[in-house]
Design a protein around this motif. Structure first.
Motif, PDB file in Angstrom:
ATOM      1  N   GLU A   1       0.813  -1.221   0.000  1.00  0.00           N
ATOM      2  CA  GLU A   1       0.000   0.000   0.000  1.00  0.00           C
ATOM      3  C   GLU A   1       0.843   1.267   0.000  1.00  0.00           C
ATOM      4  O   GLU A   1       0.344   2.354  -0.283  1.00  0.00           O
ATOM      5  CB  GLU A   1      -0.932   0.024   1.224  1.00  0.00           C
ATOM      6  N   ASP A   2       2.123   1.149   0.328  1.00  0.00           N
ATOM      7  CA  ASP A   2       2.996   2.328   0.409  1.00  0.00           C
ATOM      8  C   ASP A   2       3.238   2.942  -0.960  1.00  0.00           C
ATOM      9  O   ASP A   2       3.397   2.232  -1.960  1.00  0.00           O
ATOM     10  CB  ASP A   2       4.352   1.948   1.018  1.00  0.00           C
ATOM     11  N   SER A   3       3.292   4.260  -0.993  1.00  0.00           N
ATOM     12  CA  SER A   3       3.723   4.957  -2.192  1.00  0.00           C
ATOM     13  C   SER A   3       5.219   4.715  -2.360  1.00  0.00           C
ATOM     14  O   SER A   3       6.000   4.852  -1.408  1.00  0.00           O
ATOM     15  CB  SER A   3       3.455   6.456  -2.049  1.00  0.00           C
ATOM     16  N   ALA A   4       5.633   4.343  -3.566  1.00  0.00           N
ATOM     17  CA  ALA A   4       7.046   4.040  -3.809  1.00  0.00           C
ATOM     18  C   ALA A   4       7.934   5.233  -3.478  1.00  0.00           C
ATOM     19  O   ALA A   4       8.957   5.099  -2.802  1.00  0.00           O
ATOM     20  CB  ALA A   4       7.243   3.603  -5.259  1.00  0.00           C
ATOM     21  N   ALA A   5       7.535   6.426  -3.930  1.00  0.00           N
ATOM     22  CA  ALA A   5       8.351   7.623  -3.713  1.00  0.00           C
ATOM     23  C   ALA A   5       8.449   7.971  -2.226  1.00  0.00           C
ATOM     24  O   ALA A   5       9.533   8.252  -1.706  1.00  0.00           O
ATOM     25  CB  ALA A   5       7.764   8.794  -4.497  1.00  0.00           C
ATOM     26  N   LYS A   6       7.310   7.915  -1.531  1.00  0.00           N
ATOM     27  CA  LYS A   6       7.313   8.248  -0.107  1.00  0.00           C
ATOM     28  C   LYS A   6       8.094   7.215   0.697  1.00  0.00           C
ATOM     29  O   LYS A   6       8.854   7.561   1.611  1.00  0.00           O
ATOM     30  CB  LYS A   6       5.872   8.331   0.407  1.00  0.00           C
ATOM     31  N   ALA A   7       7.928   5.943   0.361  1.00  0.00           N
ATOM     32  CA  ALA A   7       8.634   4.883   1.083  1.00  0.00           C
ATOM     33  C   ALA A   7      10.142   5.015   0.924  1.00  0.00           C
ATOM     34  O   ALA A   7      10.903   4.784   1.870  1.00  0.00           O
ATOM     35  CB  ALA A   7       8.168   3.521   0.577  1.00  0.00           C
TER      36      ALA A   7
ATOM     37  N   ARG B   1      11.777   7.778   0.554  1.00  0.00           N
ATOM     38  CA  ARG B   1      12.236   8.928   1.341  1.00  0.00           C
ATOM     39  C   ARG B   1      12.223   8.651   2.834  1.00  0.00           C
ATOM     40  O   ARG B   1      13.110   9.100   3.571  1.00  0.00           O
ATOM     41  CB  ARG B   1      11.361  10.151   1.051  1.00  0.00           C
TER      42      ARG B   1
ATOM     43  N   ASN C   1       6.656  -4.623  -3.045  1.00  0.00           N
ATOM     44  CA  ASN C   1       6.085  -3.516  -3.805  1.00  0.00           C
ATOM     45  C   ASN C   1       6.929  -3.277  -5.062  1.00  0.00           C
ATOM     46  O   ASN C   1       8.085  -2.860  -4.988  1.00  0.00           O
ATOM     47  CB  ASN C   1       6.076  -2.280  -2.907  1.00  0.00           C
TER      48      ASN C   1
ATOM     49  N   GLY D   1       6.839  -1.070  -7.579  1.00  0.00           N
ATOM     50  CA  GLY D   1       7.303   0.288  -7.821  1.00  0.00           C
ATOM     51  C   GLY D   1       8.455   0.665  -6.915  1.00  0.00           C
ATOM     52  O   GLY D   1       9.441   1.272  -7.357  1.00  0.00           O
ATOM     53  N   ALA D   2       8.349   0.290  -5.642  1.00  0.00           N
ATOM     54  CA  ALA D   2       9.415   0.601  -4.688  1.00  0.00           C
ATOM     55  C   ALA D   2      10.683  -0.171  -5.013  1.00  0.00           C
ATOM     56  O   ALA D   2      11.792   0.359  -4.906  1.00  0.00           O
ATOM     57  CB  ALA D   2       8.945   0.286  -3.270  1.00  0.00           C
TER      58      ALA D   2
END
Length: 336
Positions: free
Chosen positions: A69-75, A77, A104, A106-107
């Motif tokens: 569920e995490d956003s790749a960009a936010k994770a 950072r 994930n 994307g991450a």
């Protein structure tokens, strides 16, 4: 012995599938595995399988986990001690030759690109996967989701990397490379395919022109190139179709076969079909263009898929695919 780092906390069934897959891999292949994640959790899972400390398996602690569920960009950072980031650092620092993750997507892609870095000359990395064909040799599809929007120049680079990957991993001396379109004729397609065709003709590859969606399975081409949006749709449709077909076939066999001998033969045939179409036999998708090796797996990967992803990572490293890509791109630059 090749060392492969495994993101032990990423998949839907983590760390169960990752631990069992790693144990299977070190017993079957000449590899060492570093399981990356929460050390106490990984140890508890390993201990369920009996004695393991004499096996070539190590644990590297990582305190954080990037969820689906995490956003790749936010994770990237905020979770700087995530299992995928620590695993990629092991590759960057030369401790491991490659990383395997069912987390994930994307991450995993973004972290691999940032931490491991890019091969010189590669504009964007691309995910490649193998499809079973009627001819018995796999077709490599590039890209299956790393780049939902792509330029003609990027597709040309994907084709060249896919060509090298097919030669190195599947031993095809002169891979036939096709451009995925809505018809075989060159005038068919969209602006992207029209712009890509002349670039592919200029490359030192065996370009056979446009191919259609059905050719993922006919064996007409050894490598098929497209943007990540189309490639991901093709992949997901194929996975769904295979599951439906296997389920329908199983129901039909159960309801129509009454003789014992016929039932045994049908069961054997069905088992062979499952093996040939089982995603877990192919392990995972390599991210072409990053330094080191990054293999990205289904989130629902079972132990067999993790085992084979580790095998693919080791084969990729042993066959120096990245060196071949870098050398090939350098030759192209010099020839211009």
């Amino acid at each position: 012995m090749i060392t492969i780092a495994v993101d032990a906390m990423g998949g839907d069934h983590a760390p169960k599938s990752e631990v069992e897959g790693a144990l299977r891999a070190v017993k079957a292949f000449d590899v060492r595995v570093v399981l990356v994640g929460r050390e106490s959790v990984i140890k508890d899972e390993l201990n369920l399988h009996g004695k393991w400390k004499n096996l070539p398996i190590e644990i590297t602690n990582a305190s954080e986990v990037i969820t689906m569920e995490d956003s790749a960009a936010k994770a990237m950072r905020t979770k700087k001690d995530s299992s995928i980031r620590v695993a990629c650092r092991l590759v960057r620092d030369g401790v491991a030759a490659g990383v395997v993750s069912a987390g994930n997507t994307g991450a995993a892609m973004a972290t691999s690109k940032m931490v491991q870095g890019m091969i010189r000359g590669v504009e964007r990395p691309a995910l490649a996967t193998a499809f079973p064909t009627l001819k018995g040799t796999p077709t490599v599809l590039v890209d299956i989701g790393a780049n939902v929007d792509a330029s003609a120049e990027m597709l040309a680079q994907f084709a060249f990397m896919g060509h090298i990957y097919s030669r190195a991993i599947f031993g095809i001396p002169k891979p036939r490379v096709g451009l995925l379109s809505i018809g075989e004729e060159e005038h068919k397609g969209n602006a992207l395919t029209h712009a890509t065709t002349p670039l592919l003709k200029q490359l030192p590859i065996h370009f056979i022109g446009n191919v259609e969606g059905r050719d993922l399975y006919t064996g007409l081409a050894d490598v098929i190139v497209c943007d990540g949006f189309i490639g991901n749709v093709a992949l997901k449709v194929s996975e769904g179709l295979v599951e439906v077909f296997k389920s329908m076939l199983k129901e039909s066999l159960s309801s129509t076969i009454t003789r014992q001998v016929g039932a045994v033969l049908a069961k054997n045939g069905f088992s062979e079909l499952k093996r040939r179409t089982d995603y877990s036999e192919y392990g995972g998708a390599p991210l072409l263009g990053v330094r080191g090796v990054c293999i990205i797996c289904h989130g629902r990967s079972n132990p067999n898929a993790i085992k084979n992803a580790i095998r693919v990572a080791a084969e990729y490293a042993n066959n120096s695919v990245n060196d071949r890509i870098e050398e090939g791109l350098a030759t192209l630059r010099e020839s211009k």
